[in-house]
Write an enzyme that holds these catalytic residues in place. Structure first.
Site, short mmCIF file in Angstrom:
data_model
loop_
_atom_site.label_atom_id
_atom_site.label_comp_id
_atom_site.label_asym_id
_atom_site.label_seq_id
_atom_site.Cartn_x
_atom_site.Cartn_y
_atom_site.Cartn_z
N LYS A 156 -7.33 1.72 -2.48
CA LYS A 156 -6.86 1.24 -1.17
C LYS A 156 -6.84 2.39 -0.16
O LYS A 156 -7.18 2.20 1.02
CB LYS A 156 -5.46 0.63 -1.31
CG LYS A 156 -4.86 0.15 0.03
CD LYS A 156 -5.72 -0.92 0.69
CE LYS A 156 -5.22 -1.28 2.09
NZ LYS A 156 -3.96 -2.02 2.08
N LYS A 184 0.76 5.42 8.28
CA LYS A 184 1.32 5.70 6.95
C LYS A 184 0.21 5.83 5.91
O LYS A 184 0.20 6.77 5.10
CB LYS A 184 2.29 4.57 6.58
CG LYS A 184 2.90 4.67 5.19
CD LYS A 184 2.16 3.83 4.15
CE LYS A 184 2.21 2.35 4.48
NZ LYS A 184 1.54 1.55 3.42
N SER A 206 0.86 -1.19 0.00
CA SER A 206 0.00 0.00 0.00
C SER A 206 0.89 1.23 0.00
O SER A 206 1.55 1.53 1.00
CB SER A 206 -0.91 0.01 1.24
OG SER A 206 -1.80 -1.07 1.19
#
Length: 298
Positions: free
Chosen positions: A177, A245, A102
Site C-alpha cells: 500500500k 500521513k 493504511s
C-alpha cells in the site's frame, strides 16, 4: 458463497469515507454487520441501510466472526485494538481480524503478533480505489498474513473489492500500500503539472485529456482526477491529510530500507505544505492548486 457464509457476523470499526460504503456492501452481500464509529451518526447511517449500530468497540466485536478495522492512522488502529475496550480483549477466539487501514508496516507486524497472542487470525488488508471504489465494491486489496487466513477471508473481501491479492506475511499488505501511495502521489503531481502547462498555452484541456488518456500517459489517476482539476473541484474522495500521513510512511520506510525515493520525497514536501497551510481536508487532487499557485495562476 453458501448461506452460512452469508450470515457470518461482521463488525466494522470505523465508518468514514471508506468504511461506511464497505460496511453497506457487506450488508448487501447478505452478511450480518454491526458497526462502530466515534461519530455515532455514521453508525446510525449503517443501521438505516440494514446493519446494526454499536455503542462501543467491545459491543461491536463480542459476537463477530470477522472484525474489520478502517481507521485513519497507526495510533488509531492501536487505540481500537488494545486496552480493555479494544478488539483484542473482547473478540472471540478464532475470529478473523482484517485491518483495512493504511498504517506503518512495522506497526502492522507488531499488532498482528499481539492479535495472535489474543487468539485472533490477523490480516493487514489496506485498500486502494478511493471513495468511489468503496461505493462500487471494486477496491484493490493487498493482503498480508497467513495464507489460510487469507483464504478464509476471501468471501468477505470479494464483497468489497475486485482485485484481491495475497502479497506475503503480516506487514506485506501495508508495504505494498505504501508503494501504491507513492505511485499515486507522483502521478497526481505529474498530472497537475501537465494541466497547468496545457492551460498556459490555451489548449482545449478536455480534448487534451481525452487523447492523453488513450495513450501511454493514460492512467486511472488521469481518468479520476483530471476533471476534478479542470473544474477546481477538490471535494474529498481521499484527503490530502491522509495522503500526507501515507507519504510519511513511504519516506520513513524507504530510509529504513536504505533506498531512495527522490520524486516521492519531493511530492511529500508539496503535500505537507498544503496540509500545513490548512488544505488537508481537500482531495489529494488538490496538489493541482499548489502547482497552479506556484506558477502564478489562479
Amino acid at each position: 458463497m453458501t448461506n452460512a457464509e452469508n450470515k457470518a457476523s461482521i463488525a466494522v470499526i470505523g465508518l468514514g469515507i471508506m468504511g461506511l460504503p464497505m460496511a453497506v456492501n457487506l450488508v448487501k452481500a447478505g452478511y450480518a454487520v454491526t458497526g462502530y464509529n466515534r461519530s455515532p451518526e455514521k453508525a446510525a447511517k449503517l443501521a438505516s441501510d440494514g446493519g446494526k449500530a454499536a455503542a462501543s468497540v467491545a459491543e461491536a466485536v463480542k459476537d463477530a466472526d470477522v472484525i474489520i478495522t478502517m481507521v485513519p492512522d497507526s495510533p488509531d488502529v492501536e487505540a481500537v485494538t488494545t486496552g480493555e475496550d479494544g478488539v483484542f480483549a473482547n473478540a472471540k477466539p478464532g475470529a478473523l481480524w482484517i485491518d483495512a487501514s493504511s498504517i506503518r508496516p512495522d506497526v502492522a507486524v507488531r499488532l498482528a503478533e499481539a492479535a495472535r497472542t489474543a487468539g485472533l487470525r490477523p490480516l493487514d488488508a489496506p485498500v486502494s480505489g478511493g471513495e468511489q471504489g468503496a461505493i462500487d465494491a471494486v477496491l484493490s486489496i493487498m493482503v498480508g498474513g497467513a495464507h489460510e487466513d487469507f483464504e478464509a477471508a476471501q468471501p468477505i473481501l470479494n464483497a468489497v473489492g475486485k482485485t484481491i491479492v495475497h502479497v506475503g506475511p503480516s506487514g506485506s499488505g501495508q508495504t505494498v500500500k505504501a508503494a501504491n501511495q507513492l505511485i499515486v502521489a507522483v502521478n497526481i503531481q505529474a498530472l497537475s503539472e501537465a494541466i497547468v502547462f496545457l492551460e498556459a498555452y490555451g489548449v482545449d484541456t478536455d480534448a487534451a485529456l481525452k487523447v492523453l488518456g488513450g495513450g501511454l500517459a493514460g492512467s486511472k489517476v488521469l481518468d479520476q482526477k483530471g476533471q476534478k482539476m479542470l473544474d477546481r473541484n477538490f471535494d474529498p474522495g481521499f484527503r490530502l491529510a491522509l495522503h500526507n500521513k501515507d507519504l510519511g510512511i513511504v519516506t520513513s520506510a524507504a530510509r529504513e530500507a536504505g533506498v531512495v525515493v527522490p520524486l516521492g520525497a519531493a511530492v511529500a514536501q508539496l503535500v505537507s505544505a498544503l496540509v500545513a497551510r490548512g488544505d488537508g481536508g481537500l482531495d489529494h487532487s488538490g496538489l493541482f492548486k499548489l502547482t497552479n499557485e506556484l506558477s502564478g495562476k489562479n
